[in-house]
Design a protein around this motif. Structure first.
Motif, short mmCIF file in Angstrom:
data_model
loop_
_atom_site.label_atom_id
_atom_site.label_comp_id
_atom_site.label_asym_id
_atom_site.label_seq_id
_atom_site.Cartn_x
_atom_site.Cartn_y
_atom_site.Cartn_z
N PRO A 88 0.76 -1.05 -0.14
CA PRO A 88 0.04 0.11 0.08
C PRO A 88 0.86 1.29 -0.07
O PRO A 88 1.88 1.37 0.76
N GLY A 89 0.29 2.22 -0.81
CA GLY A 89 1.25 3.43 -0.75
C GLY A 89 0.60 4.46 -2.03
O GLY A 89 -0.01 3.96 -2.81
N GLU A 90 1.10 5.37 -2.01
CA GLU A 90 0.53 6.53 -3.02
C GLU A 90 1.57 6.29 -4.09
O GLU A 90 2.53 5.98 -4.18
N ARG A 91 0.84 6.21 -5.20
CA ARG A 91 1.71 6.17 -6.78
C ARG A 91 1.37 7.33 -7.55
O ARG A 91 0.69 7.65 -8.43
N ALA A 92 2.32 8.49 -6.97
CA ALA A 92 2.13 9.91 -7.47
C ALA A 92 2.39 9.69 -8.82
O ALA A 92 2.07 10.62 -9.59
N THR A 93 3.43 8.78 -9.58
CA THR A 93 3.65 8.91 -10.95
C THR A 93 2.48 8.36 -11.99
O THR A 93 2.30 8.68 -12.92
N TYR A 94 1.45 7.71 -11.18
CA TYR A 94 0.03 7.60 -11.93
C TYR A 94 -0.75 9.10 -11.61
O TYR A 94 -1.07 9.37 -12.95
N HIS A 95 -1.11 9.67 -10.67
CA HIS A 95 -1.73 10.67 -10.38
C HIS A 95 -1.59 11.22 -9.16
O HIS A 95 -1.77 10.08 -8.12
N PRO A 96 -1.48 12.63 -8.57
CA PRO A 96 -1.42 12.77 -7.15
C PRO A 96 -2.72 12.01 -6.51
O PRO A 96 -3.75 12.25 -6.95
N GLY A 97 -2.58 11.67 -5.36
CA GLY A 97 -3.65 11.00 -4.59
C GLY A 97 -4.21 9.85 -5.12
O GLY A 97 -5.23 8.98 -4.47
N TYR A 98 -3.27 9.09 -5.86
CA TYR A 98 -3.68 7.40 -6.40
C TYR A 98 -2.93 6.63 -5.28
O TYR A 98 -1.81 6.39 -5.16
N TYR A 99 -3.67 5.97 -4.48
CA TYR A 99 -3.36 5.31 -3.47
C TYR A 99 -3.68 3.82 -3.43
O TYR A 99 -4.83 3.30 -3.77
N ALA A 100 -2.75 2.79 -3.70
CA ALA A 100 -3.02 1.49 -4.19
C ALA A 100 -2.42 0.55 -3.64
O ALA A 100 -1.09 0.95 -2.88
N ALA A 101 -2.51 -0.82 -3.59
CA ALA A 101 -1.80 -1.94 -3.23
C ALA A 101 -2.06 -3.04 -4.20
O ALA A 101 -3.27 -2.91 -4.71
#
Length: 143
Positions: free
Chosen positions: A101-114
């Motif tokens: 789990p964590g933010e994937r800022a490279t996808y877009h800001p606020g995209y939090y996924a696991a």
């Protein structure tokens, strides 16, 4: 930042996975869906399903006995805590880590996924998007 609009729930009618070990997959997906607050819709011994996803054994009458190839499925989560719960449930029920789990800022800001791999190696994700608003919890279809 310009507001983006996406439509969910209108493109996919259903998705089918054919798995090697139905009981192992059912234990995995039951735990994952419980963490996402989505109940299993039903089961008939050769298949089980929830919402648009149908998971079948090779012996199911609805499939031709071939395993599906490795795919990526991303499930919607209400918030970061739900993404975290998804990851924990998946790891405790046969999942393998494919991105904690964590933010994937490279996808877009606020995209939090696991990301986890299910018992058949499919890349399964839970994601929440900060600031995203749903117009409805789900689409109900009756027939």
């Amino acid at each position: 930042m310009a507001q983006k609009e996406r439509h969910k729930g209108r493109l996919i009618d259903h998705i089918g996975l054919v798995v090697r070990d139905l009981p192992a997959s059912k234990a995995f997906y039951t735990a994952v869906f419980d963490a996402l607050k989505i109940p299993i819709g039903g089961s008939d011994g050769a298949d089980f399903w929830t919402d648009e996803l149908f998971i079948s054994s090779r012996g199911s009458a609805e499939v031709r006995g071939e395993l599906t190839g490795r795919i990526h499925l991303a499930f919607q989560a209400e918030d970061q805590a739900m993404v975290d719960a998804f990851y924990k449930a998946a790891m405790a029920h046969g999942g393998r880590d494919n991105g904690p789990p964590g933010e994937r800022a490279t996808y877009h800001p606020g995209y939090y996924a696991a990301f986890v791999l299910d018992p058949d190696g499919n890349n399964i994700e839970a994601v929440t998007r900060a600031g995203a608003q749903r117009s409805a919890a789900s689409v109900r279809i009756t027939y």
